[in-house]
Design a protein around this motif. Structure first.
Motif, mmCIF file in Angstrom:
data_model
loop_
_atom_site.group_PDB
_atom_site.id
_atom_site.type_symbol
_atom_site.label_atom_id
_atom_site.label_comp_id
_atom_site.label_asym_id
_atom_site.label_seq_id
_atom_site.Cartn_x
_atom_site.Cartn_y
_atom_site.Cartn_z
ATOM 1 N N THR A 245 0.809 -1.221 0.000
ATOM 2 C CA THR A 245 0.000 0.000 0.000
ATOM 3 C C THR A 245 0.843 1.272 0.000
ATOM 4 O OG1 THR A 245 -0.121 -0.078 2.427
ATOM 5 C CG2 THR A 245 -1.925 -1.105 1.184
ATOM 6 N N HIS A 246 2.112 1.201 0.430
ATOM 7 C CA HIS A 246 2.963 2.386 0.513
ATOM 8 C C HIS A 246 4.383 2.026 0.083
ATOM 9 C CE1 HIS A 246 -0.337 3.204 3.365
ATOM 10 N NE2 HIS A 246 -0.149 4.473 3.068
ATOM 11 N N LYS A 247 5.012 2.929 -0.655
ATOM 12 C CA LYS A 247 6.356 2.706 -1.205
ATOM 13 C C LYS A 247 7.409 3.332 -0.282
ATOM 14 C CE LYS A 247 7.170 4.857 -5.070
ATOM 15 N NZ LYS A 247 8.244 5.867 -4.915
ATOM 16 N N LEU A 248 8.332 2.500 0.188
ATOM 17 C CA LEU A 248 9.342 2.953 1.146
ATOM 18 C C LEU A 248 10.305 3.945 0.504
ATOM 19 C CD1 LEU A 248 10.605 2.676 3.983
ATOM 20 C CD2 LEU A 248 11.991 0.785 3.066
ATOM 21 N N ARG A 249 10.534 5.050 1.218
ATOM 22 C CA ARG A 249 11.473 6.072 0.754
ATOM 23 C C ARG A 249 12.736 6.118 1.612
ATOM 24 N NH1 ARG A 249 11.018 11.105 -1.759
ATOM 25 N NH2 ARG A 249 13.021 12.175 -1.712
#
Length: 255
Positions: A245-249
């Motif tokens: 659900t979320h892309k790691l930065r």
């Protein structure tokens, strides 16, 4: 001009209108600078994190500059109960949420100008070990997601991380992209420890989400509600939908 919040949870809005987006909340006891005062609304800047927005003039109390300075220079105390109440000497009751400020707290008493309140609940007022970050985060588990929220009745991702850190004695800025400018960058997810923060970006590369890393590559974060999901090199893997659900930065350490 200066002010202090004398109500439980007050919305801070983007513009001077009841229909405007709520960008933050002001909890009981938070003090601030009044940047502009109009007939019905004031633009304020919170002392704790410098966040700006508009507050209804009926939902705060003006205080003298010297009182504002005393509050800013004094040791900070916060309510440690999910929900509790304070009473004044006429037994008037005011409810306060977890993370509410307790101005000039001493011997179970707090003060807003000349008004004295009694509070007998748990108090947070010192830096706690890093292990306390996860323990505190659990207090918010299943809290509904609310854009601009920072209480157990509704909270957003950065309001969650900021409040958890605040209760443990550490200061974060308000929004995820601002929090990402703080702390020490970690090179690999394997270097992370429980209590570190993971930040996530959108397709334009703008950081829009943050969560608290736990043991065994788990993460606690506000997404629909405060929940626990899996964290890997790609990002957050939702255990219910079984998809990322979320892309790691970036991962950062603050303690």
């Amino acid at each position: 001009m200066f002010g202090i919040c004398n109500l439980s949870i007050v919305p801070l809005r983007l513009t001077a209108s009841d229909t405007s987006e709520m960008v933050n909340q002001v909890l009981f006891g938070e003090h601030f600078t009044i940047l502009e005062k109009h007939k019905k609304w004031s633009k304020i800047k919170l002392s704790f994190d410098g966040y700006e927005g508009y507050i209804d003039n009926k939902q705060y109390k003006e205080i003298p500059k010297e009182n504002y300075q005393i509050l800013s220079d004094s040791e900070q105390y916060y309510s440690g109960e999910l929900i509790d109440f304070i009473t004044d000497n006429q037994n008037n009751l005011t409810t306060i949420p977890l993370g509410a400020h307790l101005p000039l707290f001493k011997n179970k008493k707090l003060r807003i100008d000349e008004r004295i309140f009694t509070y007998e609940g748990k108090v947070c007022h010192m830096k706690l070990p890093k292990s306390s970050i996860i323990e505190t985060a659990y207090l918010f588990l299943n809290t509904p997601y609310l854009w601009g929220g920072k209480s157990p009745f509704g909270i957003d991702c950065s309001g969650f991380t900021q409040t958890v850190y605040k209760l443990c004695g550490y200061q974060l800025l308000r929004d995820a992209k601002e929090q990402a400018t703080q702390g020490e960058v970690l090179s690999f997810i394997e270097e992370s420890e429980p209590g570190d923060l993971a930040f996530f970006d959108n397709d334009e590369g703008i950081i829009t989400h943050v969560g608290i890393i736990m043991n065994d590559y788990n993460i606690i974060h506000a997404h629909g509600k405060v929940r626990i999901d899996k964290l890997d090199h790609s990002g957050i893997y939702n255990v219910d939908s079984q998809q990322h659900t979320h892309k790691l930065r970036v991962i950062k350490r603050f303690i």
